[in-house]
Design a protein around this motif. Structure first.
Motif, mmCIF file in Angstrom:
data_model
loop_
_atom_site.group_PDB
_atom_site.id
_atom_site.type_symbol
_atom_site.label_atom_id
_atom_site.label_comp_id
_atom_site.label_asym_id
_atom_site.label_seq_id
_atom_site.Cartn_x
_atom_site.Cartn_y
_atom_site.Cartn_z
ATOM 1 N N PRO A 1 10.064 6.214 4.934
ATOM 2 C CA PRO A 1 8.373 5.332 5.153
ATOM 3 C C PRO A 1 8.813 7.333 5.689
ATOM 4 N N VAL A 2 6.821 7.409 6.205
ATOM 5 C CA VAL A 2 6.558 8.970 7.138
ATOM 6 C C VAL A 2 5.146 8.597 7.406
ATOM 7 N N PHE A 3 5.681 9.546 8.907
ATOM 8 C CA PHE A 3 3.984 9.561 9.428
ATOM 9 C C PHE A 3 3.067 9.398 9.165
ATOM 10 N N GLU A 4 2.003 9.173 9.049
ATOM 11 C CA GLU A 4 0.243 9.413 8.748
ATOM 12 C C GLU A 4 -0.230 9.617 10.072
ATOM 13 N N TYR A 5 -1.205 10.625 10.409
ATOM 14 C CA TYR A 5 -2.047 10.282 11.777
ATOM 15 C C TYR A 5 -3.848 10.454 11.218
ATOM 16 N N ARG A 6 -3.881 9.307 11.274
ATOM 17 C CA ARG A 6 -5.388 9.026 10.761
ATOM 18 C C ARG A 6 -6.711 8.702 12.267
ATOM 19 N N PRO A 7 -7.425 8.804 12.460
ATOM 20 C CA PRO A 7 -8.661 8.696 13.418
ATOM 21 C C PRO A 7 -8.177 7.596 14.089
ATOM 22 N N GLY A 8 -8.016 7.800 15.517
ATOM 23 C CA GLY A 8 -7.571 6.806 15.987
ATOM 24 C C GLY A 8 -6.342 6.053 16.142
ATOM 25 N N ARG A 9 -5.082 6.925 15.516
ATOM 26 C CA ARG A 9 -4.014 6.001 15.253
ATOM 27 C C ARG A 9 -2.967 7.005 14.683
ATOM 28 N N VAL A 10 -1.711 6.518 15.126
ATOM 29 C CA VAL A 10 -0.586 6.648 13.981
ATOM 30 C C VAL A 10 0.108 5.892 13.190
ATOM 31 N N VAL A 11 0.565 6.257 12.348
ATOM 32 C CA VAL A 11 0.887 5.142 11.136
ATOM 33 C C VAL A 11 2.122 5.221 10.600
ATOM 34 N N CYS A 12 2.826 5.095 10.630
ATOM 35 C CA CYS A 12 4.402 4.596 9.544
ATOM 36 C C CYS A 12 4.268 3.918 8.708
ATOM 37 N N VAL A 13 4.371 4.299 7.526
ATOM 38 C CA VAL A 13 4.030 4.087 6.160
ATOM 39 C C VAL A 13 5.856 4.412 5.079
ATOM 40 N N TRP A 14 5.047 3.079 4.351
ATOM 41 C CA TRP A 14 5.808 3.457 3.329
ATOM 42 C C TRP A 14 5.992 2.083 1.783
ATOM 43 N N ARG A 15 6.352 2.525 1.133
ATOM 44 C CA ARG A 15 6.648 1.509 0.256
ATOM 45 C C ARG A 15 7.741 0.768 -0.479
ATOM 46 N N SER A 16 7.815 -1.074 -0.431
ATOM 47 C CA SER A 16 8.814 -1.631 -0.736
ATOM 48 C C SER A 16 8.217 -2.254 -1.709
ATOM 49 N N ASN A 17 9.370 -2.726 -2.310
ATOM 50 C CA ASN A 17 8.917 -3.629 -3.622
ATOM 51 C C ASN A 17 7.406 -3.552 -4.763
ATOM 52 N N GLY A 18 6.637 -2.006 -4.669
ATOM 53 C CA GLY A 18 5.800 -2.150 -5.069
ATOM 54 C C GLY A 18 4.230 -2.699 -3.703
ATOM 55 N N VAL A 19 4.671 -2.671 -2.854
ATOM 56 C CA VAL A 19 4.005 -3.393 -1.489
ATOM 57 C C VAL A 19 3.651 -1.646 -0.619
ATOM 58 N N TRP A 20 2.967 -1.390 0.010
ATOM 59 C CA TRP A 20 2.384 -0.356 1.179
ATOM 60 C C TRP A 20 2.891 -1.823 1.863
ATOM 61 N N VAL A 21 3.681 -0.821 3.430
ATOM 62 C CA VAL A 21 4.039 -1.675 4.537
ATOM 63 C C VAL A 21 2.840 -0.081 5.899
ATOM 64 N N GLU A 22 1.997 -0.669 6.374
ATOM 65 C CA GLU A 22 2.208 0.105 7.320
ATOM 66 C C GLU A 22 1.951 -0.331 9.671
ATOM 67 N N LEU A 23 2.763 -0.234 9.954
ATOM 68 C CA LEU A 23 2.668 0.112 10.825
ATOM 69 C C LEU A 23 1.908 0.782 12.266
ATOM 70 N N TRP A 24 1.504 0.533 13.058
ATOM 71 C CA TRP A 24 0.942 1.238 13.464
ATOM 72 C C TRP A 24 0.498 1.260 14.675
ATOM 73 N N HIS A 25 0.275 2.205 15.938
ATOM 74 C CA HIS A 25 -0.309 2.055 17.158
ATOM 75 C C HIS A 25 -1.785 3.100 17.529
#
Length: 147
Positions: free
Chosen positions: A79-103
């Motif tokens: 997992p890493v944090f990314e800052y996108r316009p209007g949101r903070v995203v925790c993103v990682w990749r598992s089993n070939g699937v990208w997962v994003e949890l954000w607020h």
């Protein structure tokens, strides 16, 4: 296609289980209820969910700091944090699937407003200049007399 569906289900179940194990004691009202499926920029499957509830921001940071991820596939990423316009995203990749949890990216402290200077009245109610201006005028008069 069945492989992708299996990977999505397995990854989502793992993420949900890990989320609630990580936050249940500290942030029990932070929830991840509305998962959506899509495609990431690289064409891989994507699971995304907004963290909602009280202390969503703190819960997401706590989750990312203690999340235990087993990297089985060669393309898995921590997992890493990314800052996108209007949101903070925790993103990682598992089993070939990208997962994003954000607020939503909300300012934690309101921006300070500029200080307003009080308006000066040129004359006091008695018709005299305020003390600061009177002293300045008196100093000028004496300076002019000396020259």
């Amino acid at each position: 296609m069945p492989e992708i569906a299996e990977a999505l289900i397995e990854t989502k179940l793992s993420a949900v289980r890990s989320w609630y194990l990580a936050v249940r004691d500290r942030y029990p009202s932070a929830l991840v209820p509305d998962w959506r499926v899509g495609d990431a920029e690289d064409g891989a499957p994507l699971l995304t969910v907004q963290v909602i509830g009280e202390h969503a921001q703190e819960a997401l940071h706590h989750f990312a700091s203690i999340y235990h991820l087993t990297l089985d596939d060669a393309g898995d990423l921590r997992p890493v944090f990314e800052y996108r316009p209007g949101r903070v995203v925790c993103v990682w990749r598992s089993n070939g699937v990208w997962v994003e949890l954000w607020h939503p990216d909300l300012p934690s402290v309101p921006a300070p407003s500029p200080a307003l200077m009080p308006r000066r009245r040129p004359l006091s109610p008695s018709g005299r200049l305020p003390l600061g201006q009177r002293l300045t005028n008196i100093r000028r008069q004496y300076a002019n007399k000396e020259n």
